[in-house]
Design an enzyme around this catalytic site. Sequence first.
Site, PDB file in Angstrom:
ATOM      1  N   GLY A  47      -2.063   7.220  -4.817  1.00 40.23           N
ATOM      2  CA  GLY A  47      -1.316   7.907  -3.771  1.00 40.23           C
ATOM      3  C   GLY A  47       0.164   8.011  -4.099  1.00 40.23           C
ATOM      4  O   GLY A  47       0.664   7.376  -5.032  1.00 40.23           O
ATOM      5  N   CYS A  48       0.867   8.819  -3.307  1.00 39.01           N
ATOM      6  CA  CYS A  48       2.272   9.095  -3.596  1.00 39.01           C
ATOM      7  C   CYS A  48       3.149   7.875  -3.330  1.00 39.01           C
ATOM      8  O   CYS A  48       3.955   7.483  -4.168  1.00 39.01           O
ATOM      9  CB  CYS A  48       2.737  10.292  -2.797  1.00 39.01           C
ATOM     10  SG  CYS A  48       2.352  10.227  -1.039  1.00 39.01           S
ATOM     11  N   HIS A  49       2.980   7.255  -2.155  1.00 41.32           N
ATOM     12  CA  HIS A  49       3.743   6.030  -1.885  1.00 41.32           C
ATOM     13  C   HIS A  49       3.379   4.950  -2.904  1.00 41.32           C
ATOM     14  O   HIS A  49       4.234   4.216  -3.389  1.00 41.32           O
ATOM     15  CB  HIS A  49       3.429   5.497  -0.483  1.00 41.32           C
ATOM     16  CG  HIS A  49       4.034   6.274   0.643  1.00 41.32           C
ATOM     17  ND1 HIS A  49       5.387   6.378   0.839  1.00 41.32           N
ATOM     18  CD2 HIS A  49       3.465   6.980   1.658  1.00 41.32           C
ATOM     19  CE1 HIS A  49       5.633   7.097   1.925  1.00 41.32           C
ATOM     20  NE2 HIS A  49       4.486   7.478   2.436  1.00 41.32           N
ATOM     21  N   THR A  53       4.919   5.378  -6.444  1.00 43.57           N
ATOM     22  CA  THR A  53       6.359   5.149  -6.464  1.00 43.57           C
ATOM     23  C   THR A  53       6.662   3.659  -6.351  1.00 43.57           C
ATOM     24  O   THR A  53       7.547   3.139  -7.040  1.00 43.57           O
ATOM     25  CB  THR A  53       7.019   5.946  -5.322  1.00 43.57           C
ATOM     26  OG1 THR A  53       6.472   7.264  -5.298  1.00 43.57           O
ATOM     27  CG2 THR A  53       8.524   6.012  -5.488  1.00 43.57           C
TER      28      THR A  53
END
Lengths: 355, 355, 355, 355
Positions: free
Chosen positions: D151-153, D156
């Site tokens: 996922g994006c979170h 990162t």
Amino acid sequence: MISTAIINVTSYTGLELLRLLAQHPQLKVTSVTARSLAGKTLADVFPQLQALAATTAIDPTMVIAEEPAQTDLAFVCLPHAAAAEAVVRLLERGTKVIDLSADFRLHDVAVYEEWYKHTHPAPALLESAVFGLCERYRERIAGASLVASPGCHSTTAILALLPAFARGIVEPDVIVDSKTGISGAGRGLTLGTHFAEANEDMSPYSVGGHRHMPEIKQELLAAARDGGHALSDIRMTFLPHLVPMTRGILATCYATLAPGAVESLSSKAIVELYREYYAGEPFVHVVDQPPHTKWAYGSNHCFIYPTLDARTGRLIVMSCTDNLVKGAVGQAIQNANCMLGWPESLGLAGAGVNP
Amino acid sequence: MISTAIINVTSYTGLELLRLLAQHPQLKVTSVTARSLAGKTLADVFPQLQALAATTAIDPTMVIAEEPAQTDLAFVCLPHAAAAEAVVRLLERGTKVIDLSADFRLHDVAVYEEWYKHTHPAPALLESAVFGLCERYRERIAGASLVASPGCHSTTAILALLPAFARGIVEPDVIVDSKTGISGAGRGLTLGTHFAEANEDMSPYSVGGHRHMPEIKQELLAAARDGGHALSDIRMTFLPHLVPMTRGILATCYATLAPGAVESLSSKAIVELYREYYAGEPFVHVVDQPPHTKWAYGSNHCFIYPTLDARTGRLIVMSCTDNLVKGAVGQAIQNANCMLGWPESLGLAGAGVNP
Amino acid sequence: MISTAIINVTSYTGLELLRLLAQHPQLKVTSVTARSLAGKTLADVFPQLQALAATTAIDPTMVIAEEPAQTDLAFVCLPHAAAAEAVVRLLERGTKVIDLSADFRLHDVAVYEEWYKHTHPAPALLESAVFGLCERYRERIAGASLVASPGCHSTTAILALLPAFARGIVEPDVIVDSKTGISGAGRGLTLGTHFAEANEDMSPYSVGGHRHMPEIKQELLAAARDGGHALSDIRMTFLPHLVPMTRGILATCYATLAPGAVESLSSKAIVELYREYYAGEPFVHVVDQPPHTKWAYGSNHCFIYPTLDARTGRLIVMSCTDNLVKGAVGQAIQNANCMLGWPESLGLAGAGVNP
Amino acid sequence: MISTAIINVTSYTGLELLRLLAQHPQLKVTSVTARSLAGKTLADVFPQLQALAATTAIDPTMVIAEEPAQTDLAFVCLPHAAAAEAVVRLLERGTKVIDLSADFRLHDVAVYEEWYKHTHPAPALLESAVFGLCERYRERIAGASLVASPGCHSTTAILALLPAFARGIVEPDVIVDSKTGISGAGRGLTLGTHFAEANEDMSPYSVGGHRHMPEIKQELLAAARDGGHALSDIRMTFLPHLVPMTRGILATCYATLAPGAVESLSSKAIVELYREYYAGEPFVHVVDQPPHTKWAYGSNHCFIYPTLDARTGRLIVMSCTDNLVKGAVGQAIQNANCMLGWPESLGLAGAGVNP
């Protein structure tokens, strides 16, 4: 590989050139200049360029010089007047030049001096300089040493109105209501570009007259003449507006259909006329719905929607570009491709960044 | 205190009424309705209204009803057609009504039915309804039971062009290029108002014809007639654009000066003519520089800059409002103040939120 | 009416004071100063203020002076150090002062000099100056001549954490991750506030230490002490971030519940503890859902949501204000109201501008 | 050329795949699906894709199907659960799959079912599925048939904290305060993504627990174990916030340095440790100043700045990506490149779109 210089690399057009040339298979940036930040590296000024080291031919540790090294090609990103002086020196050493300033766009020195309020620094070059709109002048650009890439408002409006003037379907009476994102104002600091001022705000500017108007007029008159519909002048109102977005221009153009045209042309026929005019163009797309500036975001594409306002017999043409790409740097690279005999879309293909 | 109802309080105009009426010393909200969220409290729908409990007369625990209680005054925030039905019932029980929909703005039923594509629900009321622009009709509004508050684009454009038509200085040929923030589209969910679509984007819409145009035309024709410059029709192009900001309208209007005017009027004289026309108006301000939409943010003010495009003899008028205040709710309250014999600025004074 | 001066009116806090004081029934602006633009009128610098002439007590033709006239009250909007010098002179002539700078917020000169890197210009005044947070010090503010209004990040974080420290429910170990809109950086021009840089961007700043941290620490230690839970120090990390919006601060605060508290407190109980602590406060609202900065836009309200992160036993407190209102100018007026014996919400009531 | 399908092409990840694959020299989109818009062409749904016809291998007239044609490779852009069903069918016909949903990211079925509230549709595949983070698992991805792109979170935050856990320099107690642009919420319509709600607003969400947290924990635990610093668990608070920008994630991570580390590590040493960990990575860049989300805009790059908060002995790590590129589609293509034995940056080189 063609060695390439970027003159005044610390501008937004300089930065955008670095981004786009990082993707170009044949142009290699070998020299970058800027007056105030000479001695710094690219990554000092733009830390994000560190990311380019591993995967592109751009070297973020390249030192910014005061004067350019010898290169095959140069993009000049200086303000007008300063640009002309740099162009003269570059041409003298045999460098092919794409100038992004206004210095060589206007054929008539008197018009230039009226709008730019100073003596033209190099009038002798005006005759050989080619107006850098491939959609009109690709044959001449192919042989040129100096190409004057048009302005962002100009490109967007000229592409919107070229078919209408070339085909003689409108009267010489035009209003261009142009809306631009804020990067068009450049990287310099002004109250008007302060986020807290510009955000949630919209305002017209240059109400007394904007310097892109004479370019637009010159090119529409030329298109009319070359299309066999010569005009003595165009009554043109051009008004730019600042919009709270970083990139994008939307030019909404209003003209009255010529007496013959108004009876014979439907909205559909107008779209067809535009499609036929731009057939085969890699970057100009005639659509049949209102375009969005975001469609072009980060890309060299221009989206045009011409339609008839049936109640008034007016032609309305809406045209969208990214002001930093087709309105500046993308078009400059398209010109370079053309000058060097390559496909115009080399290194420039691809869609806008959406959403 | 005048008891006041807000019909369809869950709309953006409903929410803005709550904000502005919280500051009003004489209007007390005693009834709020909405179809889909009846039974909820105001604070359920708009949690931020909890802040009003301690310091204003708005009660955030007020329950939203399906039908309004009896009140002295009502603001109707329903879509057209539904609005007319509510208006009829409210008038029957003796409530004074400010309708924010289009149902009673157009005097000509045929024009209404052409643009709104359905039979008018209450044509008998059209004669007594007053167009809610205090700058034009304050005497008639003062005695009215039903006031039809004009649209956001309409208000901004009409105020821009009233002096020109009333004084007969322009030809009946006008282009209005209007730019609006996104709250004008309402609180409903559409792809076009999705943040990721609308942010960093600009686009024209309603290219085939927008419903605010007939209002503008009606009022400019009336102004010309009342000013002794009667016209048979106006050739008008009206094109709205969506801009990535929440609030604000900028209407840029282009008209050709009438033959007599073009010789006698300078830009300065035009500003003076406008200032004289709007002398004493609390909310219309004629300025001598391009206005900014943000100047009006959250306020009922309208800023207008009329100027001459000397190269073409065109009049350019730039006009800015907050679409939710002077373009909707603020103007509705101004109308209510006028109906009730109070100063028009009661509860509405104050500057825009800047920066 | 109390005559009021705004020192350095050309700042964003100066402009916001004009907006809010235009609504104030008892404070009348009679003197405005600014160094660089002395001689100009308010409307020269802020053309939008022309709108205030007709409907408020603000006079847009007021001339900006270099030095303030004699007034009962003054708001000082200067940067630190310059502020202290102005404060000294104002107090000498008997003016009550609300200082919006940091000069009199920190009780300990050594801490001030460590963070602000210069000798304190008026240490003798520190003892009588009151920290301008009405929610804590309204009795002392009521009798003060000099009130030091706290910073925007500080206000938002202190209000978030006061109940937790006053009640002794957390360990002295806190992280404040604060996010602010760009107006907090002021009206000066920097590359970081250029629209094209800040739009669609987010970034931390002052990573090495931000000057608002010692204020926060000082006040939380005081609250703990006054609540009977004295601490020797707090291990605090405070990190601010710049967010692409004009106004608004969201402070997300993380602390570990004290050994006793973690067993006895549910999320619901924490909300109740906070509600009880802030009972009766006109501007602090404890909500039971994540707050939005926009709820506070343009208003003096603060929305706080405290909750338990059940998996870790951490207290998370989210707090939202408008950095220019409760974070600066609104709070300054709240302090003035308090100093003058008026209701704290005088001239400050009302909801945020939504949408 | 490898034939490629995009499953659920009408999502934002589908659109971004079209943009990025248009630049890819070896992956050719030959099949696109979507349930609700089957039968439409790509250009019907995304008119801007008309621009791709002339200069790329994407065909905007391609018809969207309900079911995918046979291809070598497929990107699955469906929501969880629906994704797993599609993955099973694709694997059965021998297609290599990159799944962008959460269905195959978590190794522990119980954790998946706790967070996703339904029975896992294909638990048998979990063992062979590889977590799609090339920076950790490139060898295993190279041989995989099914890669679960994170996922994006998660991406990162994991990249921000991997070196710290792998090298054992922090205690197992972490706070991740993550801020995301609005495209992360997808193309569906919700009040929270309405421009007029989200613009000029910031708010935390998923305060009770966000589904990306178990991925982050799983990967940090694995990194610690593989680095010889095995942990039984991590006490992690993960809180996401919505920011008014379209793209970009900034994760600010806070952890306490382990007893040994706090004495031996300076900020500079921490940067060096991170640089050494990520040496040679094409897309992860350790910088020595606070990073900006915009640096990554439209690109697959991640910028990480780790630093010591000297006053508290905390490690602060700031990490920026474009949520749709390195946080989703760019990483998915990087995985595809890895699966197919190509350089990971094939078709993905290039800088962020700046300004």
